[in-house]
Design a protein around this motif. Structure first.
Motif, PDB file in Angstrom:
ATOM      1  N   SER A 171      55.069  35.330  61.610  1.00  0.00           N
ATOM      2  CA  SER A 171      56.222  35.873  62.326  1.00  0.00           C
ATOM      3  C   SER A 171      55.923  37.287  62.826  1.00  0.00           C
ATOM      4  CB  SER A 171      57.433  35.911  61.401  1.00  0.00           C
ATOM      5  OG  SER A 171      58.503  36.587  62.024  1.00  0.00           O
ATOM      6  N   GLU A 224      57.990  32.583  72.169  1.00  0.00           N
ATOM      7  CA  GLU A 224      59.427  32.607  71.870  1.00  0.00           C
ATOM      8  C   GLU A 224      60.217  33.096  73.079  1.00  0.00           C
ATOM      9  OE1 GLU A 224      59.077  33.403  67.053  1.00  0.00           O
ATOM     10  OE2 GLU A 224      59.376  35.102  68.411  1.00  0.00           O
ATOM     11  N   VAL A 267      73.019  40.630  65.793  1.00  0.00           N
ATOM     12  CA  VAL A 267      73.007  39.481  66.696  1.00  0.00           C
ATOM     13  C   VAL A 267      74.066  39.643  67.782  1.00  0.00           C
ATOM     14  CG1 VAL A 267      73.422  36.987  66.823  1.00  0.00           C
ATOM     15  CG2 VAL A 267      72.041  37.930  64.964  1.00  0.00           C
ATOM     16  N   TRP A 314      68.940  32.909  74.785  1.00  0.00           N
ATOM     17  CA  TRP A 314      68.487  33.814  73.737  1.00  0.00           C
ATOM     18  C   TRP A 314      68.830  33.239  72.362  1.00  0.00           C
ATOM     19  CZ3 TRP A 314      71.048  36.241  69.778  1.00  0.00           C
ATOM     20  CH2 TRP A 314      70.282  37.133  69.021  1.00  0.00           C
ATOM     21  N   ALA A 315      70.069  32.754  72.198  1.00  0.00           N
ATOM     22  CA  ALA A 315      70.506  32.242  70.895  1.00  0.00           C
ATOM     23  C   ALA A 315      69.672  31.035  70.476  1.00  0.00           C
ATOM     24  CB  ALA A 315      71.992  31.887  70.940  1.00  0.00           C
ATOM     25  N   TRP A 316      69.372  30.157  71.412  1.00  0.00           N
ATOM     26  CA  TRP A 316      68.559  28.994  71.075  1.00  0.00           C
ATOM     27  C   TRP A 316      67.160  29.430  70.636  1.00  0.00           C
ATOM     28  CZ3 TRP A 316      64.083  26.743  72.991  1.00  0.00           C
ATOM     29  CH2 TRP A 316      63.789  25.486  72.461  1.00  0.00           C
ATOM     30  N   TYR A 356      66.265  32.351  69.484  1.00  0.00           N
ATOM     31  CA  TYR A 356      66.404  33.111  68.235  1.00  0.00           C
ATOM     32  C   TYR A 356      66.528  32.166  67.040  1.00  0.00           C
ATOM     33  CZ  TYR A 356      68.709  35.964  64.659  1.00  0.00           C
ATOM     34  OH  TYR A 356      69.055  36.580  63.482  1.00  0.00           O
ATOM     35  N   CYS A 357      67.379  31.154  67.161  1.00  0.00           N
ATOM     36  CA  CYS A 357      67.562  30.196  66.060  1.00  0.00           C
ATOM     37  C   CYS A 357      66.268  29.432  65.785  1.00  0.00           C
ATOM     38  CB  CYS A 357      68.698  29.230  66.375  1.00  0.00           C
ATOM     39  SG  CYS A 357      70.320  30.009  66.322  1.00  0.00           S
ATOM     40  N   ARG A 358      65.578  29.076  66.822  1.00  0.00           N
ATOM     41  CA  ARG A 358      64.302  28.365  66.655  1.00  0.00           C
ATOM     42  C   ARG A 358      63.276  29.283  65.973  1.00  0.00           C
ATOM     43  NH1 ARG A 358      59.795  26.201  69.857  1.00  0.00           N
ATOM     44  NH2 ARG A 358      59.386  24.170  68.969  1.00  0.00           N
ATOM     45  N   ARG A 377      63.959  31.729  63.939  1.00  0.00           N
ATOM     46  CA  ARG A 377      64.377  31.872  62.536  1.00  0.00           C
ATOM     47  C   ARG A 377      63.954  30.662  61.709  1.00  0.00           C
ATOM     48  NH1 ARG A 377      67.088  36.602  60.713  1.00  0.00           N
ATOM     49  NH2 ARG A 377      67.430  35.227  58.969  1.00  0.00           N
ATOM     50  N   ARG A 378      64.070  29.461  62.292  1.00  0.00           N
ATOM     51  CA  ARG A 378      63.598  28.263  61.597  1.00  0.00           C
ATOM     52  C   ARG A 378      62.096  28.345  61.353  1.00  0.00           C
ATOM     53  NH1 ARG A 378      67.166  25.690  65.086  1.00  0.00           N
ATOM     54  NH2 ARG A 378      65.470  24.977  66.426  1.00  0.00           N
ATOM     55  N   SER A 379      61.375  28.852  62.344  1.00  0.00           N
ATOM     56  CA  SER A 379      59.934  29.026  62.194  1.00  0.00           C
ATOM     57  C   SER A 379      59.624  30.042  61.101  1.00  0.00           C
ATOM     58  CB  SER A 379      59.329  29.468  63.530  1.00  0.00           C
ATOM     59  OG  SER A 379      57.955  29.699  63.397  1.00  0.00           O
TER      60      SER A 379
END
Length: 178
Positions: free
Chosen positions: A10, A24, A95, A147-149, A151-153, A155-157
């Protein structure tokens, strides 16, 4: 399940909790472009003056044929300035701040597009025109959605990286090296 060796470390640290990689960022750009076109066409299809659902779908399809390539050009033109804004905000954790900034940037981009189109066709800007409203609304919504999509992806990573500490630091463990 992917091999732990295939997982990228990360870029997020305690000092830069909202840092992002090029991949990203590009995912967010593509997600914003898709969101813009979906919201834009939905707005045209459901616009009360579209002549009903069938006519709205026909108009929506025709508009999409023009919108997708045109918004692709706009996306390409504004990707770098948006990346610079994102890089300057990488130390800001909130956020809601990122969502608000992306919405504002989307509104500005939508306004610039409307202005260029108005100048191109030498027409005034009627704020109740479906093109004007749909462009502004779609751009305002698309950037924060993209951006939110992304960002969430990311975070999962990060969560996946934290399950494999040998890969590198992650936001989940405060950015400290394992």
């Amino acid at each position: 399940m992917s091999d732990p060796e295939d997982v990228e470390p990360s870029p997020r640290t305690a000092e830069e909790p909202m840092a992002f990689t090029r991949d990203e960022f590009l995912r967010g750009v593509m997600a914003s472009w898709i969101a813009f076109n979906l919201v834009w066409v939905a707005f045209i299809v459901f616009w009360p003056g579209s002549g009903g659902p069938l006519a709205g779908l026909l108009f929506g399809f025709v508009y999409l044929l023009a919108s997708a390539p045109a918004s692709g050009v706009v996306t390409a033109v504004f990707a770098y300035p948006v990346c610079i804004i994102g890089r300057t905000m990488r130390r800001r954790r909130g956020v809601s701040l990122h969502v608000a900034v992306h919405a504002l940037v989307g509104t500005v981009i939508g306004g610039l597009v409307i202005g260029v189109v108005a100048l191109w066709f030498r027409q005034g800007i009627d704020v109740l025109n479906p093109f004007v409203l749909s462009t502004l609304l779609s751009a305002t919504v698309a950037l924060p959605l993209g951006w939110a999509w992304a960002y969430c992806r990311a975070r999962r990573s990060d969560a996946q990286v934290s399950r494999h500490p040998s890969v590198g630091p992650s936001l989940a463990d405060g950015g400290a090296a394992s």
